[in-house]
Motif scaffolding. Structure first.
Motif, PDB file in Angstrom:
ATOM      1  N   ASP A  68     -31.642  13.054 -41.480  1.00 45.80           N
ATOM      2  CA  ASP A  68     -31.943  11.963 -42.414  1.00 45.80           C
ATOM      3  C   ASP A  68     -32.641  10.777 -41.741  1.00 45.80           C
ATOM      4  OD1 ASP A  68     -29.619  11.311 -41.060  1.00 45.80           O
ATOM      5  OD2 ASP A  68     -28.510  10.662 -42.825  1.00 45.80           O
ATOM      6  N   VAL A  69     -32.224  10.438 -40.520  1.00 44.08           N
ATOM      7  CA  VAL A  69     -32.842   9.279 -39.845  1.00 44.08           C
ATOM      8  C   VAL A  69     -34.292   9.594 -39.477  1.00 44.08           C
ATOM      9  CG1 VAL A  69     -32.752   7.784 -37.815  1.00 44.08           C
ATOM     10  CG2 VAL A  69     -30.642   8.382 -39.013  1.00 44.08           C
ATOM     11  N   ALA A  70     -34.536  10.812 -38.988  1.00 45.76           N
ATOM     12  CA  ALA A  70     -35.912  11.213 -38.636  1.00 45.76           C
ATOM     13  C   ALA A  70     -36.810  11.188 -39.876  1.00 45.76           C
ATOM     14  CB  ALA A  70     -35.901  12.607 -38.003  1.00 45.76           C
ATOM     15  N   VAL A  71     -36.295  11.698 -40.988  1.00 46.60           N
ATOM     16  CA  VAL A  71     -37.093  11.724 -42.223  1.00 46.60           C
ATOM     17  C   VAL A  71     -37.308  10.298 -42.741  1.00 46.60           C
ATOM     18  CG1 VAL A  71     -37.071  12.478 -44.647  1.00 46.60           C
ATOM     19  CG2 VAL A  71     -36.470  14.079 -42.837  1.00 46.60           C
ATOM     20  N   PHE A  72     -36.296   9.463 -42.600  1.00 46.02           N
ATOM     21  CA  PHE A  72     -36.451   8.065 -43.010  1.00 46.02           C
ATOM     22  C   PHE A  72     -37.513   7.371 -42.147  1.00 46.02           C
ATOM     23  CE2 PHE A  72     -35.415   3.541 -42.630  1.00 46.02           C
ATOM     24  CZ  PHE A  72     -35.580   3.172 -43.956  1.00 46.02           C
ATOM     25  N   ASN A  73     -37.456   7.580 -40.845  1.00 48.53           N
ATOM     26  CA  ASN A  73     -38.447   6.960 -39.948  1.00 48.53           C
ATOM     27  C   ASN A  73     -39.867   7.375 -40.315  1.00 48.53           C
ATOM     28  OD1 ASN A  73     -36.505   5.623 -38.514  1.00 48.53           O
ATOM     29  ND2 ASN A  73     -36.348   7.174 -36.900  1.00 48.53           N
ATOM     30  N   LEU A  74     -40.004   8.628 -40.719  1.00 44.92           N
ATOM     31  CA  LEU A  74     -41.308   9.165 -41.098  1.00 44.92           C
ATOM     32  C   LEU A  74     -41.831   8.493 -42.369  1.00 44.92           C
ATOM     33  CD1 LEU A  74     -43.155  11.498 -40.075  1.00 44.92           C
ATOM     34  CD2 LEU A  74     -41.834  13.036 -41.536  1.00 44.92           C
ATOM     35  N   PHE A  75     -41.032   8.562 -43.416  1.00 44.15           N
ATOM     36  CA  PHE A  75     -41.512   8.119 -44.726  1.00 44.15           C
ATOM     37  C   PHE A  75     -41.327   6.627 -44.980  1.00 44.15           C
ATOM     38  CE2 PHE A  75     -40.974  12.712 -45.232  1.00 44.15           C
ATOM     39  CZ  PHE A  75     -42.252  13.035 -45.670  1.00 44.15           C
ATOM     40  N   SER A  76     -40.765   5.908 -44.010  1.00 36.39           N
ATOM     41  CA  SER A  76     -40.735   4.442 -44.127  1.00 36.39           C
ATOM     42  C   SER A  76     -41.916   3.838 -43.368  1.00 36.39           C
ATOM     43  CB  SER A  76     -39.405   3.876 -43.606  1.00 36.39           C
ATOM     44  OG  SER A  76     -39.231   4.228 -42.254  1.00 36.39           O
ATOM     45  N   ASN A  77     -42.776   4.717 -42.840  1.00 37.53           N
ATOM     46  CA  ASN A  77     -43.945   4.265 -42.095  1.00 37.53           C
ATOM     47  C   ASN A  77     -45.167   4.209 -43.036  1.00 37.53           C
ATOM     48  OD1 ASN A  77     -46.325   4.324 -40.354  1.00 37.53           O
ATOM     49  ND2 ASN A  77     -44.834   4.565 -38.706  1.00 37.53           N
ATOM     50  N   HIS A  78     -45.767   3.041 -43.155  1.00 38.57           N
ATOM     51  CA  HIS A  78     -46.914   2.862 -44.070  1.00 38.57           C
ATOM     52  C   HIS A  78     -48.051   3.822 -43.754  1.00 38.57           C
ATOM     53  CE1 HIS A  78     -45.710  -0.859 -46.194  1.00 38.57           C
ATOM     54  NE2 HIS A  78     -44.958  -1.020 -45.112  1.00 38.57           N
ATOM     55  N   LYS A  79     -48.279   4.072 -42.467  1.00 35.33           N
ATOM     56  CA  LYS A  79     -49.390   4.953 -42.087  1.00 35.33           C
ATOM     57  C   LYS A  79     -49.169   6.375 -42.591  1.00 35.33           C
ATOM     58  CE  LYS A  79     -50.823   2.796 -37.743  1.00 35.33           C
ATOM     59  NZ  LYS A  79     -50.768   2.985 -36.285  1.00 35.33           N
ATOM     60  N   VAL A  80     -47.918   6.807 -42.606  1.00 36.49           N
ATOM     61  CA  VAL A  80     -47.615   8.192 -43.011  1.00 36.49           C
ATOM     62  C   VAL A  80     -47.801   8.368 -44.520  1.00 36.49           C
ATOM     63  CG1 VAL A  80     -45.800   9.960 -43.130  1.00 36.49           C
ATOM     64  CG2 VAL A  80     -46.089   8.593 -41.051  1.00 36.49           C
ATOM     65  N   VAL A  81     -47.405   7.385 -45.307  1.00 37.89           N
ATOM     66  CA  VAL A  81     -47.473   7.555 -46.772  1.00 37.89           C
ATOM     67  C   VAL A  81     -48.730   6.953 -47.391  1.00 37.89           C
ATOM     68  CG1 VAL A  81     -44.967   7.732 -47.006  1.00 37.89           C
ATOM     69  CG2 VAL A  81     -46.071   5.511 -47.274  1.00 37.89           C
ATOM     70  N   GLU A  82     -49.661   6.498 -46.537  1.00 41.26           N
ATOM     71  CA  GLU A  82     -50.874   5.834 -47.054  1.00 41.26           C
ATOM     72  C   GLU A  82     -51.570   6.643 -48.154  1.00 41.26           C
ATOM     73  OE1 GLU A  82     -53.778   4.911 -44.045  1.00 41.26           O
ATOM     74  OE2 GLU A  82     -55.171   4.036 -45.513  1.00 41.26           O
ATOM     75  N   TYR A  83     -51.658   7.955 -47.974  1.00 38.95           N
ATOM     76  CA  TYR A  83     -52.374   8.796 -48.941  1.00 38.95           C
ATOM     77  C   TYR A  83     -51.422   9.611 -49.806  1.00 38.95           C
ATOM     78  CZ  TYR A  83     -56.372   7.606 -46.032  1.00 38.95           C
ATOM     79  OH  TYR A  83     -57.347   6.922 -45.345  1.00 38.95           O
ATOM     80  N   TYR A  84     -50.138   9.264 -49.801  1.00 37.85           N
ATOM     81  CA  TYR A  84     -49.138  10.037 -50.556  1.00 37.85           C
ATOM     82  C   TYR A  84     -48.829   9.382 -51.902  1.00 37.85           C
ATOM     83  CZ  TYR A  84     -47.642  13.258 -46.816  1.00 37.85           C
ATOM     84  OH  TYR A  84     -47.583  14.256 -45.881  1.00 37.85           O
ATOM     85  N   ASP A  85     -48.377  10.206 -52.828  1.00 27.27           N
ATOM     86  CA  ASP A  85     -47.903   9.690 -54.110  1.00 27.27           C
ATOM     87  C   ASP A  85     -46.443   9.266 -53.959  1.00 27.27           C
ATOM     88  OD1 ASP A  85     -46.995  12.258 -53.678  1.00 27.27           O
ATOM     89  OD2 ASP A  85     -47.122  12.857 -55.787  1.00 27.27           O
ATOM     90  N   LEU A  86     -46.231   8.444 -52.940  1.00 22.89           N
ATOM     91  CA  LEU A  86     -44.871   8.090 -52.529  1.00 22.89           C
ATOM     92  C   LEU A  86     -44.905   6.657 -52.006  1.00 22.89           C
ATOM     93  CD1 LEU A  86     -42.386  10.054 -52.228  1.00 22.89           C
ATOM     94  CD2 LEU A  86     -43.008  10.258 -49.816  1.00 22.89           C
TER      95      LEU A  86
END
Ligand SMILES: CC(C)(COP(=O)(O)OP(=O)(O)OC[C@H]1O[C@@H](n2cnc3c(N)ncnc32)[C@H](O)[C@@H]1OP(=O)(O)O)[C@@H](O)C(=O)NCCC(=O)NCCS
Length: 197
Positions: free
Chosen positions: A28-46
């Protein structure tokens, strides 16, 4: 392979530098670190994650999808550091159509090392060779938002062909978004990277 009682087999894959393993509640922490990063979700519908519960719900969704043979999402584990650095996998799995849509993301600290290419290549090999519960796929699709150049480079490098633009195909973060459609057929695929035994 990892198999729990009464559950679908979860295939694990080794590459020279990575292991693709089941994404578990403890990630959960690894996934949170990933998807709480603006660069990672820049092009996502998230939207960027702001709470660990969102990561737990996402992991739960991936697990439910796999149990129903509707998709698979691996944790990308970096052998040298012993940590999860991203995720990749398939959704919209169709055993009837023998097709699926691929997705992938990596923590920005690890971008530019070829890890995503290595992971996605291995996932594709498994999917085309029938190593996953969906059976051998014939076609893999990827949708990118124009501007996501790193993703496009990765896809082209693995042999994906650009098939067209679906105009204003999505609506998220208050705007319509075009989607570039990429496709790869089993007959066209020549893996550029060898897996470890
Ligand atoms: C897409 C993503 C996983 C690629 O990660 P990466 O570490 O750059 O991937 P790789 O190093 O394996 O390879 C990507 C290729 O794109 C190139 N690249 C990286 N950034 C680039 C950019 N801004 N423009 C053009 N090419 C770029 C890399 O140089 C590499 O090509 P090369 O090996 O020929 O040099 C990463 O950018 C990411 O997590 N993005 C956020 C999530 C996302 O958008 N996922 C895709 C959804 S469709």
């Amino acid at each position: 392979m990892v198999q729990k009682e009464n559950s679908v087999i979860f295939p694990e894959i080794n590459t020279p530098r990575l292991a693709l393993i089941e994404l578990k509640a403890s990630d959960d922490v690894a996934v949170f670190n990933l998807f709480s990063n603006h660069k990672v979700v820049e092009y996502y519908d998230l939207e960027v994650f702001s709470h660990i519960e969102q990561a737990r719900s996402l992991i739960d969704l991936f697990q439910t999808r796999h149990a129903a043979s509707l998709g698979i999402r691996w944790a990308i584990y970096l052998k040298s550091s012993g940590g999860v650095i991203g995720t990749c996998g398939f959704n919209s799995w169709s055993q009837t159509m023998r097709s699926a849509v691929i997705g992938y993301d990596l923590l920005p600290d690890f971008w530019g090392n070829g890890y995503a290419t290595e992971a996605v290549c291995a996932a594709i090999q498994a999917a085309f060779s029938g190593g996953l519960v969906c059976g051998a796929l014939n076609r893999i699709q990827a949708d990118t938002v124009p501007g996501n150049d790193a993703s496009e480079t990765l896809l082209r490098r693995l042999g994906f062909k650009e098939e067209g633009l679906r105009r204003e195909s999505g609506y998220w973060k208050g705007a319509f978004h075009d989607l570039k459609c990429f496709g790869l057929l089993q007959s066209e695929f020549t893996p550029p990277i060898a897996n470890s035994p």
